[in-house]
Design a protein around this motif. Structure first.
Motif, PDB file in Angstrom:
ATOM      1  N   ALA A   1      -8.708   9.396  -6.174  1.00 25.17           N
ATOM      2  CA  ALA A   1      -8.839   9.958  -4.933  1.00 25.17           C
ATOM      3  C   ALA A   1     -10.029   8.721  -4.331  1.00 25.17           C
ATOM      4  CB  ALA A   1      -9.769  11.042  -4.738  1.00 25.17           C
ATOM      5  N   LYS A   2     -10.683   7.911  -5.130  1.00 31.28           N
ATOM      6  CA  LYS A   2     -11.268   6.681  -4.726  1.00 31.28           C
ATOM      7  C   LYS A   2     -10.721   5.659  -4.162  1.00 31.28           C
ATOM      8  CE  LYS A   2     -15.859   4.770  -5.140  1.00 31.28           C
ATOM      9  NZ  LYS A   2     -15.673   3.369  -5.202  1.00 31.28           N
ATOM     10  N   VAL A   3      -9.760   5.202  -5.264  1.00 32.89           N
ATOM     11  CA  VAL A   3      -8.788   4.153  -4.845  1.00 32.89           C
ATOM     12  C   VAL A   3      -8.010   4.368  -3.539  1.00 32.89           C
ATOM     13  CG1 VAL A   3      -6.932   2.898  -5.642  1.00 32.89           C
ATOM     14  CG2 VAL A   3      -8.525   3.396  -7.368  1.00 32.89           C
ATOM     15  N   LYS A   4      -7.626   5.715  -3.458  1.00 35.36           N
ATOM     16  CA  LYS A   4      -6.798   5.910  -2.149  1.00 35.36           C
ATOM     17  C   LYS A   4      -7.782   5.786  -1.028  1.00 35.36           C
ATOM     18  CE  LYS A   4      -4.338   9.492  -2.102  1.00 35.36           C
ATOM     19  NZ  LYS A   4      -3.765  10.992  -2.281  1.00 35.36           N
ATOM     20  N   ARG A   5      -8.939   6.242  -1.042  1.00 34.75           N
ATOM     21  CA  ARG A   5      -9.761   6.254   0.122  1.00 34.75           C
ATOM     22  C   ARG A   5     -10.387   4.866   0.324  1.00 34.75           C
ATOM     23  NH1 ARG A   5     -12.693  10.236  -1.851  1.00 34.75           N
ATOM     24  NH2 ARG A   5     -14.503   8.770  -2.805  1.00 34.75           N
ATOM     25  N   SER A   6     -10.781   4.207  -0.616  1.00 33.25           N
ATOM     26  CA  SER A   6     -11.560   2.744  -0.372  1.00 33.25           C
ATOM     27  C   SER A   6     -10.592   1.646  -0.243  1.00 33.25           C
ATOM     28  CB  SER A   6     -12.514   2.652  -1.471  1.00 33.25           C
ATOM     29  OG  SER A   6     -11.765   2.441  -2.748  1.00 33.25           O
ATOM     30  N   PHE A   7      -9.217   1.894  -0.909  1.00 32.63           N
ATOM     31  CA  PHE A   7      -8.497   0.540  -0.666  1.00 32.63           C
ATOM     32  C   PHE A   7      -7.096   0.893   0.061  1.00 32.63           C
ATOM     33  CE2 PHE A   7      -5.035  -1.973  -2.521  1.00 32.63           C
ATOM     34  CZ  PHE A   7      -5.489  -3.186  -1.971  1.00 32.63           C
ATOM     35  N   ILE A   8      -6.455   1.961  -0.585  1.00 26.48           N
ATOM     36  CA  ILE A   8      -4.889   2.152   0.060  1.00 26.48           C
ATOM     37  C   ILE A   8      -4.881   2.749   1.328  1.00 26.48           C
ATOM     38  CG2 ILE A   8      -2.920   3.524  -0.488  1.00 26.48           C
ATOM     39  CD1 ILE A   8      -3.852   3.704  -3.421  1.00 26.48           C
ATOM     40  N   GLU A   9      -5.816   3.843   1.703  1.00 24.32           N
ATOM     41  CA  GLU A   9      -5.680   4.314   3.230  1.00 24.32           C
ATOM     42  C   GLU A   9      -6.157   3.506   4.176  1.00 24.32           C
ATOM     43  OE1 GLU A   9      -7.192   8.309   2.346  1.00 24.32           O
ATOM     44  OE2 GLU A   9      -5.527   8.874   1.500  1.00 24.32           O
ATOM     45  N   PRO A  10      -7.305   2.416   4.107  1.00 23.84           N
ATOM     46  CA  PRO A  10      -7.720   1.744   5.129  1.00 23.84           C
ATOM     47  C   PRO A  10      -6.524   0.323   5.088  1.00 23.84           C
ATOM     48  CG  PRO A  10      -9.454   1.918   3.321  1.00 23.84           C
ATOM     49  CD  PRO A  10      -8.256   2.715   2.925  1.00 23.84           C
ATOM     50  N   ASN A  11      -5.934   0.065   3.984  1.00 21.17           N
ATOM     51  CA  ASN A  11      -4.842  -0.885   4.290  1.00 21.17           C
ATOM     52  C   ASN A  11      -3.669  -0.424   5.075  1.00 21.17           C
ATOM     53  OD1 ASN A  11      -4.974  -3.790   3.113  1.00 21.17           O
ATOM     54  ND2 ASN A  11      -6.172  -2.579   1.425  1.00 21.17           N
TER      55      ASN A  11
ATOM     56  N   PRO B   1       0.767  -1.170  -0.119  1.00 17.17           N
ATOM     57  CA  PRO B   1      -0.003  -0.018   0.102  1.00 17.17           C
ATOM     58  C   PRO B   1       0.764   1.244  -0.123  1.00 17.17           C
ATOM     59  CG  PRO B   1      -0.080  -1.104   2.244  1.00 17.17           C
ATOM     60  CD  PRO B   1       0.425  -1.831   1.293  1.00 17.17           C
ATOM     61  N   LEU B   2       2.166   1.286   0.460  1.00 18.52           N
ATOM     62  CA  LEU B   2       3.149   2.477   0.410  1.00 18.52           C
ATOM     63  C   LEU B   2       3.336   2.745  -1.067  1.00 18.52           C
ATOM     64  CD1 LEU B   2       5.132   1.428   3.380  1.00 18.52           C
ATOM     65  CD2 LEU B   2       3.674   3.622   3.453  1.00 18.52           C
ATOM     66  N   LEU B   3       3.402   1.906  -1.826  1.00 23.63           N
ATOM     67  CA  LEU B   3       4.141   1.987  -3.092  1.00 23.63           C
ATOM     68  C   LEU B   3       2.746   2.305  -3.920  1.00 23.63           C
ATOM     69  CD1 LEU B   3       6.318  -0.840  -4.013  1.00 23.63           C
ATOM     70  CD2 LEU B   3       6.864   1.662  -3.811  1.00 23.63           C
ATOM     71  N   LEU B   4       1.750   1.897  -3.616  1.00 24.92           N
ATOM     72  CA  LEU B   4       0.470   2.171  -4.216  1.00 24.92           C
ATOM     73  C   LEU B   4       0.031   3.655  -4.082  1.00 24.92           C
ATOM     74  CD1 LEU B   4      -1.951  -1.112  -3.891  1.00 24.92           C
ATOM     75  CD2 LEU B   4      -1.129  -0.007  -5.989  1.00 24.92           C
ATOM     76  N   LYS B   5       0.258   4.062  -2.692  1.00 27.61           N
ATOM     77  CA  LYS B   5       0.162   5.565  -2.379  1.00 27.61           C
ATOM     78  C   LYS B   5       0.930   6.449  -3.146  1.00 27.61           C
ATOM     79  CE  LYS B   5      -1.029   8.668   1.451  1.00 27.61           C
ATOM     80  NZ  LYS B   5      -0.356   9.795   0.830  1.00 27.61           N
TER      81      LYS B   5
END
Ligand SMILES: N[C@@H](CCC(=O)N[C@@H](CS)C(=O)NCC(=O)O)C(=O)O
Length: 223
Positions: A136-146, A108-112
């Motif tokens: 923004a949606k990918v970050k909010r729904s997947f990356i940040e929760p992970n 998730p750090l790389l995805l961010k």
């Protein structure tokens, strides 16, 4: 003679630090990231086909992948240092964290990093709102929760263990340093997770860490 193929601001800082902890002689070949793309220069592909750092050469051995390099160096030069005893619960935790760092924490750090770049990348004006909304949606729904779950997990593990594998500092802590440092720089790690912050303070104050910084710098994540 060991040679560390060292890229500035990168995971290879961990390998310099490990060698300093072990007190093993080594040489270093420096590579500098392209300032725009941040990619490694093509010369690194002559050392290993993927052209990523770290890579270590030792006689006729060439070895890539931080975790594999750490295992090799600890096994070959450690004389039992920086690794828990075989068969102990700490040894299993050592293996776990050695793999977790690259296998789970970095994803998730790389995805961010990628999606932060997508959000600010130049785009034709008519697709800009769509591109930014998707990022923004990918970050909010997947990356940040992970990212949050990983940070909570690492924080809770340091509540029950002094270091990642157990009571003693070991090479798994060196491997874990990069995702924790990157989390501090760009992944939302702040004072609300005091044990991870304390982990950073403790590793940064180690003399071997400081020596590695002086040899390998510049390194933007040692704060
Ligand atoms: N999982 C690999 C990752 C290696 C990697 O991606 N290294 C980065 C440096 S932190 C790199 O070389 N980036 C430059 C590039 O991809 O050109 C490891 O732990 O060694």
């Amino acid at each position: 003679m060991i040679t560390v193929h060292h890229l500035n601001n990168s995971r290879s800082q961990r390998i310099l630090w490990l060698l300093e902890e072990l007190g093993v002689d080594y040489g270093m070949k420096r590579y500098t990231r392209d300032p725009d793309t941040l990619l490694a220069p093509p010369e690194l592909r002559a050392v290993h086909p993927l052209g990523k750092s770290p890579v270590v050469t030792d006689g006729d051995i060439t070895i890539a992948e931080s975790g594999a390099i750490i295992e090799y160096l600890v096994d070959r030069y450690g004389n039992g240092r920086l690794i828990p005893a075989p068969g102990s619960p700490e040894r299993l935790r050592y293996t776990y964290w050695l793999h977790f760092a690259e296998g789970s924490a970095m994803t998730p750090l790389l995805l961010k990093l990628v999606f932060d770049r997508v959000e600010t990348a130049p785009m034709p004006f008519f697709v800009k709102p769509i591109g930014r909304a998707i990022a923004a949606k990918v970050k909010r729904s997947f990356i940040e929760p992970n990212l949050g779950r990983h940070l909570d997990f690492m924080e809770s593990e340091l509540a029950s263990h002094e270091w990642f594998a157990g009571a003693e500092f070991c090479a798994a802590d060196i491997q874990m340093s990069f995702p924790v440092e990157l989390s501090r720089a760009r992944g939302g790690l702040d004072a609300s997770r005091s044990r991870l912050m304390r982990f950073l303070e403790r590793i940064h104050s180690r003399p071997a860490y400081q020596r590695a910084l002086q040899k390998g710098g510049p390194y933007a994540f040692a704060t």
